[in-house]
Design a protein around this motif. Structure first.
Motif, PDB file in Angstrom:
ATOM      1  N   SER A  20       0.837  -1.192   0.000  1.00 45.38           N
ATOM      2  CA  SER A  20       0.000   0.000   0.000  1.00 45.38           C
ATOM      3  C   SER A  20       0.873   1.244   0.000  1.00 45.38           C
ATOM      4  CB  SER A  20      -0.900   0.008   1.235  1.00 45.38           C
ATOM      5  OG  SER A  20      -1.481   1.273   1.410  1.00 45.38           O
ATOM      6  N   ALA A  21       0.433   2.268  -0.717  1.00 47.54           N
ATOM      7  CA  ALA A  21       1.194   3.517  -0.758  1.00 47.54           C
ATOM      8  C   ALA A  21       1.278   4.142   0.621  1.00 47.54           C
ATOM      9  CB  ALA A  21       0.550   4.487  -1.745  1.00 47.54           C
ATOM     10  N   GLY A  22       0.309   3.819   1.501  1.00 42.53           N
ATOM     11  CA  GLY A  22       0.311   4.406   2.828  1.00 42.53           C
ATOM     12  C   GLY A  22       1.044   3.591   3.868  1.00 42.53           C
ATOM     13  N   ARG A  23       1.730   2.535   3.437  1.00 44.17           N
ATOM     14  CA  ARG A  23       2.417   1.656   4.380  1.00 44.17           C
ATOM     15  C   ARG A  23       3.846   2.156   4.566  1.00 44.17           C
ATOM     16  NH1 ARG A  23       0.522  -4.316   3.741  1.00 44.17           N
ATOM     17  NH2 ARG A  23      -1.351  -3.110   4.117  1.00 44.17           N
ATOM     18  N   ARG A  24       4.131   2.670   5.765  1.00 47.45           N
ATOM     19  CA  ARG A  24       5.451   3.243   6.035  1.00 47.45           C
ATOM     20  C   ARG A  24       5.984   2.707   7.356  1.00 47.45           C
ATOM     21  NH1 ARG A  24       4.264   9.689   4.710  1.00 47.45           N
ATOM     22  NH2 ARG A  24       3.543   9.393   2.562  1.00 47.45           N
ATOM     23  N   ALA A  46      11.526   7.452  15.090  1.00 50.42           N
ATOM     24  CA  ALA A  46      10.683   6.429  14.490  1.00 50.42           C
ATOM     25  C   ALA A  46       9.474   7.016  13.775  1.00 50.42           C
ATOM     26  CB  ALA A  46      10.227   5.436  15.562  1.00 50.42           C
ATOM     27  N   LEU A  47       8.949   8.120  14.291  1.00 49.82           N
ATOM     28  CA  LEU A  47       7.761   8.728  13.687  1.00 49.82           C
ATOM     29  C   LEU A  47       8.081   9.548  12.445  1.00 49.82           C
ATOM     30  CD1 LEU A  47       5.806   9.975  16.845  1.00 49.82           C
ATOM     31  CD2 LEU A  47       5.417   7.889  15.520  1.00 49.82           C
ATOM     32  N   ALA A  48       9.312  10.031  12.333  1.00 50.15           N
ATOM     33  CA  ALA A  48       9.656  10.949  11.245  1.00 50.15           C
ATOM     34  C   ALA A  48       9.327  10.402   9.856  1.00 50.15           C
ATOM     35  CB  ALA A  48      11.130  11.330  11.349  1.00 50.15           C
ATOM     36  N   PRO A  49       9.661   9.141   9.514  1.00 45.47           N
ATOM     37  CA  PRO A  49       9.353   8.652   8.160  1.00 45.47           C
ATOM     38  C   PRO A  49       7.868   8.475   7.880  1.00 45.47           C
ATOM     39  CG  PRO A  49      11.102   7.350   9.191  1.00 45.47           C
ATOM     40  CD  PRO A  49      10.470   8.168  10.260  1.00 45.47           C
ATOM     41  N   LEU A  50       7.027   8.573   8.901  1.00 44.89           N
ATOM     42  CA  LEU A  50       5.597   8.366   8.704  1.00 44.89           C
ATOM     43  C   LEU A  50       4.894   9.612   8.164  1.00 44.89           C
ATOM     44  CD1 LEU A  50       6.376   5.867  10.311  1.00 44.89           C
ATOM     45  CD2 LEU A  50       4.311   6.155  11.680  1.00 44.89           C
ATOM     46  N   GLY A  51       5.601  10.712   8.067  1.00 44.27           N
ATOM     47  CA  GLY A  51       5.049  11.914   7.467  1.00 44.27           C
ATOM     48  C   GLY A  51       3.857  12.491   8.197  1.00 44.27           C
ATOM     49  N   GLY A  52       3.828  12.383   9.511  1.00 47.79           N
ATOM     50  CA  GLY A  52       2.740  12.942  10.294  1.00 47.79           C
ATOM     51  C   GLY A  52       1.566  12.017  10.485  1.00 47.79           C
ATOM     52  N   ALA A  53       1.583  10.852   9.851  1.00 49.87           N
ATOM     53  CA  ALA A  53       0.481   9.900  10.018  1.00 49.87           C
ATOM     54  C   ALA A  53       0.547   9.231  11.385  1.00 49.87           C
ATOM     55  CB  ALA A  53       0.532   8.836   8.921  1.00 49.87           C
ATOM     56  N   THR A  54      -0.608   8.905  11.925  1.00 50.07           N
ATOM     57  CA  THR A  54      -0.658   8.187  13.193  1.00 50.07           C
ATOM     58  C   THR A  54      -0.247   6.743  12.972  1.00 50.07           C
ATOM     59  OG1 THR A  54      -2.445   9.569  14.045  1.00 50.07           O
ATOM     60  CG2 THR A  54      -2.155   7.410  15.074  1.00 50.07           C
ATOM     61  N   PRO A  55       0.718   6.227  13.728  1.00 51.42           N
ATOM     62  CA  PRO A  55       1.119   4.828  13.526  1.00 51.42           C
ATOM     63  C   PRO A  55       0.013   3.862  13.953  1.00 51.42           C
ATOM     64  CG  PRO A  55       2.284   5.796  15.395  1.00 51.42           C
ATOM     65  CD  PRO A  55       1.559   6.913  14.721  1.00 51.42           C
ATOM     66  N   MET A  82       5.088   5.367  24.867  1.00 55.14           N
ATOM     67  CA  MET A  82       3.732   5.080  24.401  1.00 55.14           C
ATOM     68  C   MET A  82       2.892   6.345  24.310  1.00 55.14           C
ATOM     69  SD  MET A  82       2.781   1.398  26.199  1.00 55.14           S
ATOM     70  CE  MET A  82       3.420   1.719  27.838  1.00 55.14           C
ATOM     71  N   GLU A  83       3.091   7.257  25.270  1.00 52.79           N
ATOM     72  CA  GLU A  83       2.347   8.517  25.251  1.00 52.79           C
ATOM     73  C   GLU A  83       2.707   9.348  24.027  1.00 52.79           C
ATOM     74  OE1 GLU A  83       1.936  12.604  27.970  1.00 52.79           O
ATOM     75  OE2 GLU A  83       3.476  11.099  28.429  1.00 52.79           O
ATOM     76  N   LEU A  84       4.008   9.470  23.752  1.00 43.92           N
ATOM     77  CA  LEU A  84       4.457  10.303  22.636  1.00 43.92           C
ATOM     78  C   LEU A  84       4.144   9.672  21.285  1.00 43.92           C
ATOM     79  CD1 LEU A  84       7.934  11.461  23.970  1.00 43.92           C
ATOM     80  CD2 LEU A  84       5.871  12.846  23.731  1.00 43.92           C
ATOM     81  N   GLY A  85       4.215   8.340  21.220  1.00 43.94           N
ATOM     82  CA  GLY A  85       3.980   7.667  19.944  1.00 43.94           C
ATOM     83  C   GLY A  85       2.557   7.811  19.461  1.00 43.94           C
ATOM     84  N   GLY A  86       1.605   7.758  20.398  1.00 42.75           N
ATOM     85  CA  GLY A  86       0.205   7.935  20.027  1.00 42.75           C
ATOM     86  C   GLY A  86      -0.310   6.881  19.073  1.00 42.75           C
ATOM     87  N   TRP A 114       9.989   1.470  17.154  1.00 42.55           N
ATOM     88  CA  TRP A 114       9.644   1.086  15.777  1.00 42.55           C
ATOM     89  C   TRP A 114       8.189   1.461  15.559  1.00 42.55           C
ATOM     90  CZ3 TRP A 114       6.080  -2.393  13.684  1.00 42.55           C
ATOM     91  CH2 TRP A 114       6.326  -2.869  12.381  1.00 42.55           C
ATOM     92  N   ALA A 115       7.895   2.090  14.445  1.00 40.76           N
ATOM     93  CA  ALA A 115       6.537   2.547  14.175  1.00 40.76           C
ATOM     94  C   ALA A 115       6.160   2.222  12.741  1.00 40.76           C
ATOM     95  CB  ALA A 115       6.413   4.055  14.421  1.00 40.76           C
ATOM     96  N   ALA A 116       4.881   1.913  12.524  1.00 39.53           N
ATOM     97  CA  ALA A 116       4.430   1.537  11.189  1.00 39.53           C
ATOM     98  C   ALA A 116       2.992   1.977  10.965  1.00 39.53           C
ATOM     99  CB  ALA A 116       4.526   0.024  11.008  1.00 39.53           C
ATOM    100  N   THR A 117       2.729   2.435   9.753  1.00 40.81           N
ATOM    101  CA  THR A 117       1.355   2.621   9.306  1.00 40.81           C
ATOM    102  C   THR A 117       1.018   1.401   8.452  1.00 40.81           C
ATOM    103  OG1 THR A 117       2.072   3.888   7.365  1.00 40.81           O
ATOM    104  CG2 THR A 117       1.473   5.123   9.336  1.00 40.81           C
ATOM    105  N   LEU A 118      -0.087   0.734   8.778  1.00 41.95           N
ATOM    106  CA  LEU A 118      -0.436  -0.537   8.140  1.00 41.95           C
ATOM    107  C   LEU A 118      -1.896  -0.523   7.685  1.00 41.95           C
ATOM    108  CD1 LEU A 118       1.279  -2.857  10.775  1.00 41.95           C
ATOM    109  CD2 LEU A 118       2.155  -2.305   8.492  1.00 41.95           C
ATOM    110  N   PRO A 119      -2.215   0.300   6.692  1.00 44.13           N
ATOM    111  CA  PRO A 119      -3.604   0.341   6.230  1.00 44.13           C
ATOM    112  C   PRO A 119      -4.054  -1.017   5.719  1.00 44.13           C
ATOM    113  CG  PRO A 119      -2.119   1.443   4.675  1.00 44.13           C
ATOM    114  CD  PRO A 119      -1.320   1.171   5.900  1.00 44.13           C
ATOM    115  N   GLY A 120      -5.257  -1.381   6.087  1.00 43.37           N
ATOM    116  CA  GLY A 120      -5.807  -2.656   5.656  1.00 43.37           C
ATOM    117  C   GLY A 120      -5.424  -3.828   6.530  1.00 43.37           C
ATOM    118  N   VAL A 121      -4.542  -3.605   7.503  1.00 44.78           N
ATOM    119  CA  VAL A 121      -4.114  -4.685   8.389  1.00 44.78           C
ATOM    120  C   VAL A 121      -4.949  -4.650   9.660  1.00 44.78           C
ATOM    121  CG1 VAL A 121      -2.194  -5.650   9.716  1.00 44.78           C
ATOM    122  CG2 VAL A 121      -1.774  -4.655   7.445  1.00 44.78           C
ATOM    123  N   ASP A 122      -5.488  -5.786  10.038  1.00 47.76           N
ATOM    124  CA  ASP A 122      -6.255  -5.903  11.270  1.00 47.76           C
ATOM    125  C   ASP A 122      -5.285  -6.228  12.406  1.00 47.76           C
ATOM    126  OD1 ASP A 122      -8.284  -6.217  13.124  1.00 47.76           O
ATOM    127  OD2 ASP A 122      -8.668  -8.304  12.574  1.00 47.76           O
TER     128      ASP A 122
END
Length: 406
Positions: A20-24, A46-55, A82-86, A114-122
């Motif tokens: 997915s294009a949104g998977r970072r 860890a959050l920087a490569p996510l471009g502001g998206a919530t992990p 955990m608080e800062l990662g959101g 380590w942080a990841a955006t995983l659209p479509g993943v349950d």
């Protein structure tokens, strides 16, 4: 040994999900006695490569300083991270060493994130606990598997959780379903992190399903010596006969035929590989479950190994050194990306690897990043690694277990 888990994987059909294009993925690491400050730096990285998206998922690993107040400092750092990662979901553990930002740090206060955006993943988090039932102990909290669940990440405290029995039970009721993770390894009491809470024991994890294509790589870091042989007599963990001859005599023949440097290597760290597929014509690297040789009884000719062996199994002696471990990990990683690239990974490396085995604690994370061709790799040095070999989950030692996201 590597296994892929995506739609159809349970039936042996390989159907990777398109990225997915949104998977970072992002990772970070910070060192210093101020663990809360280190948590802030590591999470920001860890959050920087996510471009502001919530992990969707974050993992946090904290290495503290032993002594009074050490456990409290680790807990506070985990809470701060955990608080800062959101993130929608967070898991993590305390450790003797952590991995992130292309580095491994052992025996020094540090935080890896380590942080990841995983659209479509349950993503379904869970907390494992134990309760007495009659004369035994039951494990509670592991979620019911759904049809599209592909893999579970599991982190446990080895002092309070029966990981061996848990893996046996999972293999029985969920045959072929992969678990990957590690045992918390703090020098004093362990802490586990789960969605804003700090837990003093048990286990935590996440079940991953939906649109996830993941591959598990389990590098046991050994290479074989001598031929593959059939066990013709055994008593639980005692290897009595191989190919009709006393096991110790067979081992002597193999060692004698080795060149002097190999003989010395075998004397320092001899292992036994148990073939996981008796029907294979050839057994190569990754086809054996590696267990340590615990000792020999010269008089009876028996060899004690670190697991139960059975008559009819195929076995092969193995040796482990830095070169063999490095070659094994590189080869398995190359196979993991042979048909599709990876974009992030979690790394659970044995605390007997790092500087104990290699010139640098960076070895495994360097190998994973270069082998997969990606950043976004973090993890910790574990007191035991969880991963599948031959379709069954096992607890390993001196292993690198890697969960790659494709």
């Amino acid at each position: 040994m590597s296994d892929e888990y995506g739609p159809g994987a349970g039936s042996g059909i390989d159907e990777p999900v398109a990225p997915s294009a949104g998977r970072r993925f992002g990772d970070g690491l910070a060192v210093g006695p101020d663990l809360q400050g280190a948590a802030e730096v590591a999470v920001a990285q860890a959050l920087a490569p996510l471009g502001g998206a919530t992990p969707d998922l974050m993992c946090v690993f904290v290495a503290g300083r032993p002594g009074p107040g050490g456990e409290d400092a680790v807990a506070a750092a985990g809470l701060r991270a955990m608080e800062l990662g959101g993130a929608r979901h967070t898991i993590g553990a305390s450790a003797g060493g952590v991995i992130g930002d292309g580095r491994g740090v052992e025996g020094t206060p540090a935080v890896a994130a380590w942080a990841a955006t995983l659209p479509g993943v349950d993503i379904r988090p869970f907390r494992l606990a134990t309760e007495r039932s009659g004369d035994g102990i039951d494990v509670t909290g592991f979620p019911q598997r759904r049809e599209d669940d592909r893999v579970a990440v599991v982190l446990v405290d080895p002092q309070t959780f029966p990981i061996g029995g848990f893996l046996q039970r999972c293999n029985a009721v969920l045959p072929g379903f992969p678990l990957v993770g590690g045992l918390a390894s703090a020098p004093t009491g362990n802490s586990l992190f789960l969605d804003g809470e700090v837990l003093p024991g048990g286990g935590v994890g996440v079940m991953l399903g939906g649109e996830v294509a993941a591959r598990v790589v389990v590098s046991q870091g050994c290479r074989p010596i001598g031929p593959t042989m059939i066990v013709t007599k055994a008593e639980r963990n005692l290897l009595v006969e191989l190919a009709g001859a006393p096991a110790y005599a067979k081992l002597g023949e193999i060692i004698t035929a080795l060149p002097p440097p190999e003989q010395q290597l075998a004397a320092r760290g001899l292992h036994l590989g148990v073939a996981m597929n008796e029907y294979a014509e050839d057994h190569g690297r990754g086809d054996f479950l590696i267990r340590g040789v615990l000792g020999v009884d010269v008089e009876s000719g028996a060899i004690a190994v670190g697991d139960v062996v059975e008559v009819g199994q195929s076995v092969r002696f193995q040796v482990r050194d830095a070169d063999a471990a490095g070659e094994d990990l590189a080869e398995l990683l190359a196979g993991a990306v042979a048909d599709a690239p990876a974009s992030g990974a979690l790394l659970f490396s044995c605390n007997g690897r790092g500087r104990h085995m290699f010139p640098s604690a960076d070895h495994d994370v360097d190998a994973v990043r270069s082998g997969l061709g990606t950043d976004g790799v973090a993890g910790f040095f574990a007191a035991g690694e969880i991963g599948p070999v031959g379709g069954r989950n096992h607890l390993h030692g001196f292993t690198a277990s890697v969960l790659t996201f494709r």
